[in-house]
Design a protein around this motif. Sequence first.
Motif, PDB file in Angstrom:
ATOM      1  N   LEU A   1     -38.826-103.383 -58.870  1.00 42.92           N
ATOM      2  CA  LEU A   1     -38.407-104.701 -58.546  1.00 42.92           C
ATOM      3  C   LEU A   1     -38.053-105.547 -59.789  1.00 42.92           C
ATOM      4  O   LEU A   1     -37.000-106.690 -59.722  1.00 42.92           O
ATOM      5  CB  LEU A   1     -39.298-105.420 -57.525  1.00 42.92           C
TER       6      LEU A   1
ATOM      7  N   VAL B   1     -34.115-107.082 -58.660  1.00 40.84           N
ATOM      8  CA  VAL B   1     -33.974-108.540 -58.450  1.00 40.84           C
ATOM      9  C   VAL B   1     -33.166-109.169 -59.347  1.00 40.84           C
ATOM     10  O   VAL B   1     -32.038-109.705 -58.848  1.00 40.84           O
ATOM     11  CB  VAL B   1     -35.438-109.052 -58.226  1.00 40.84           C
TER      12      VAL B   1
ATOM     13  N   LEU C   1     -29.255-110.645 -58.348  1.00 51.76           N
ATOM     14  CA  LEU C   1     -28.826-111.953 -58.764  1.00 51.76           C
ATOM     15  C   LEU C   1     -27.722-111.793 -59.651  1.00 51.76           C
ATOM     16  O   LEU C   1     -26.762-112.657 -59.396  1.00 51.76           O
ATOM     17  CB  LEU C   1     -29.951-112.625 -59.486  1.00 51.76           C
TER      18      LEU C   1
END
Length: 54
Positions: A4, A8, A12
Amino acid sequence: MTVLLFLVPLALLLGLAGLVAFLWSLRNGQYEDLDGAALRVLDDGDVEDGKRRS
């Protein structure tokens, strides 16, 4: 779980890249003539009268 930490920020960045591409297309007038392309599909101006397909 440590994946993660990579996914993540990657998500983004991809979202930000999509937003930048969308704003660029707005600035360059890509959405100015929405009806023109739809009407050009129906235009038979380049087809000679004797050679129309049915």
